[in-house]
Design an enzyme around this catalytic site. Sequence first.
Site, PDB file in Angstrom:
ATOM      1  N   LYS A 164       0.860  -1.055  -0.110  1.00 50.14           N
ATOM      2  CA  LYS A 164       0.048   0.116  -0.065  1.00 50.14           C
ATOM      3  C   LYS A 164       0.913   1.139  -0.105  1.00 50.14           C
ATOM      4  O   LYS A 164       1.940   1.157   0.699  1.00 50.14           O
ATOM      5  CB  LYS A 164      -0.677   0.160   1.127  1.00 50.14           C
ATOM      6  CG  LYS A 164       0.005   0.575   2.474  1.00 50.14           C
ATOM      7  CD  LYS A 164      -1.087   0.381   3.657  1.00 50.14           C
ATOM      8  CE  LYS A 164      -0.806   0.903   4.789  1.00 50.14           C
ATOM      9  NZ  LYS A 164      -0.168   1.786   5.302  1.00 50.14           N
ATOM     10  N   LYS A 165       0.206   2.175  -0.427  1.00 49.19           N
ATOM     11  CA  LYS A 165       1.331   3.458  -0.775  1.00 49.19           C
ATOM     12  C   LYS A 165       1.095   4.134   0.756  1.00 49.19           C
ATOM     13  O   LYS A 165       0.291   3.680   1.517  1.00 49.19           O
ATOM     14  CB  LYS A 165       0.817   4.504  -1.871  1.00 49.19           C
ATOM     15  CG  LYS A 165       0.551   3.541  -3.087  1.00 49.19           C
ATOM     16  CD  LYS A 165       1.165   4.384  -4.110  1.00 49.19           C
ATOM     17  CE  LYS A 165       0.711   4.024  -5.528  1.00 49.19           C
ATOM     18  NZ  LYS A 165       1.005   2.759  -6.094  1.00 49.19           N
ATOM     19  N   TYR A 191      13.902   3.425  19.033  1.00 46.81           N
ATOM     20  CA  TYR A 191      13.628   3.448  17.341  1.00 46.81           C
ATOM     21  C   TYR A 191      14.777   4.477  16.847  1.00 46.81           C
ATOM     22  O   TYR A 191      15.366   3.978  15.770  1.00 46.81           O
ATOM     23  CB  TYR A 191      12.269   4.314  17.494  1.00 46.81           C
ATOM     24  CG  TYR A 191      12.016   4.603  15.881  1.00 46.81           C
ATOM     25  CD1 TYR A 191      11.340   3.745  15.309  1.00 46.81           C
ATOM     26  CD2 TYR A 191      12.611   5.817  15.256  1.00 46.81           C
ATOM     27  CE1 TYR A 191      11.053   4.057  13.761  1.00 46.81           C
ATOM     28  CE2 TYR A 191      12.028   5.838  14.049  1.00 46.81           C
ATOM     29  CZ  TYR A 191      11.392   5.057  13.265  1.00 46.81           C
ATOM     30  OH  TYR A 191      11.112   5.354  11.986  1.00 46.81           O
TER      31      TYR A 191
END
Length: 641
Positions: A460-461, A518
């Site tokens: 999916k974009k 992260y």
Amino acid sequence: MSDEGPGTGPGNGLGEKGDTSGPEGSGGSGPQRRGGDNHGRGRGRGRGRGGGRPGAPGGSGSGPRHRDGVRRPQKRPSCIGCKGTHGGTGAGAGAGGAGAGGAGAGGGAGAGGGAGGAGGAGGAGAGGGAGAGGGAGGAGGAGAGGGAGAGGGAGGAGAGGGAGGAGGAGAGGGAGAGGGAGGAGAGGGAGGAGGAGAGGGAGAGGAGGAGGAGAGGAGAGGGAGGAGGAGAGGAGAGGAGAGGAGAGGAGGAGAGGAGGAGAGGAGGAGAGGGAGGAGAGGGAGGAGAGGAGGAGAGGAGGAGAGGAGGAGAGGGAGAGGAGAGGGGRGRGGSGGRGRGGSGGRGRGGSGGRRGRGRERARGGSRERARGRGRGRGEKRPRSPSSQSSSSGSPPRRPPPGRRPFFHPVGEADYFEYHQEGGPDGEPDVPPGAIEQGPADDPGEGPSTGPRGQGDGGRRKKGGWFGKHRGQGGSNPKFENIAEGLRALLARSHVERTTDEGTWVAGVFVYGGSKTSLYNLRRGTALAIPQCRLTPLSRLPFGMAPGPGPQPGPLRESIVCYFMVFLQTHIFAEVLKDAIKDLVMTKPAPTCNIRVTVCSFDDGVDLPPWFPPMVEGAAAEGDDGDDGDEGGDGDEGEEGQE
């Protein structure tokens, strides 16, 4: 004593008497650190220019209470301080007052003035009204006389009047005029006492927004005797609300910072708090450190009208959050676990229905962050907390011990980031990172990245990274981290790859906070093209201490980890040490990141990768092999980011 006759002005802190004895000097409110954060977190240490007695401590100013820095109740810095004076430098106040207002009221003057009775008279007499003098007579204020309209009022005028806070004390203070005037003089507020008197709280008295404005709140005294804070303090802006509704007002007083704090908070708690909240005043309270108070009991108050309180940054904090105001623009906001508003634009704000809002707002700077938090806790697909609360407890709030941990982490679930960055093309930065402002390199902009299109729509974009999941590029923040890591790795040159290209070693990195991990992960990717990183995920719970139920095997904690796959054990050791050394120098969450080395007996067969353009084409600078060890295999994109 009455040298210059009745002091004139409302005491803008300059002691416009010309003679330093005027308690007029009550502290002005100095430019209360109006710093970037408009929402007057104003801890304001008013600078209190006081010409007053040496004794007069600078007021405590309450920090510009509203975005535009205007102090709501009245724009002049109604000499905010002469905090201690009224009682404090007994002599000081007295004398000082004497100086100016001392006029006739002389009684007001010095201790005499202080004397309840004497004071009363003083306050009563216009003399009392006399600028500072009267105020000084604070005593006058004390006496019901102080309360007396004129008497109190006048006092209010002079900072001294504030001193007269005492007047406020007397129900008289509460008396409309009396109280009000007092309020005018910072003294009024200052005479927290004044506030103290129910009178202070009394409508008019409270009205003396000035009072509230005044150190009133400031005068710890004011704030202190919750009551004091109530009356005068509330008066502060809150005062508007009938004095913030008695105690509540106090909370409002919070503006006085001091007031707000401690007792003030309590006030907030009381329904009074609500009232205060009602008036813009409430907001004011929030403004001052009072906010702090708000946090405490104040919170409760916040619940009610508190919303207004919320307005003040502080308010936002505990209570505010609670009240609709909660959102408040204050930074604390989120704190309130109140149902409250979705959190204006403040940093913590969002508050949302689950106390710890989604801190999306995090970077105040960034326009986008604005209101965007999941306002009412609505669609949060799976909240880590509720996820598996085995007990039937309302899954909504994580077990007590857990909340604090969330906060810093910037709570949304890991996966939420996908939804979020989306279309705005700031794909991969978890909230924490957002603080940096739009650091993401522009190249990552269009949500599907330059190449995605030819991709045959393989995924999916939009989504996190513009292109494929997991191809975050470089950007100044991550580059920085990478730099640090490269420097440490440079200490030892060891083989990082093998001819077999099998992934037999690993480094397991966990702890810290989600955002810090992260960021470290993105930095590692830039620093070591020869490694392969798993996405961040969560550790399960280990053992429960002591006997009793143990967590289910699948139970996820909020502690994250990621794994680094490497081809040589020796490099794994080197990397472990580098990461350890890199994080230990950093501040809180980051320095708690833990690292350990793993080794995989038969290696882990990471799936082969073919450059995207055409199967096997040597696109992207990759050599077309199966990507297993092509050092720049999946990092190939980095170049064109």
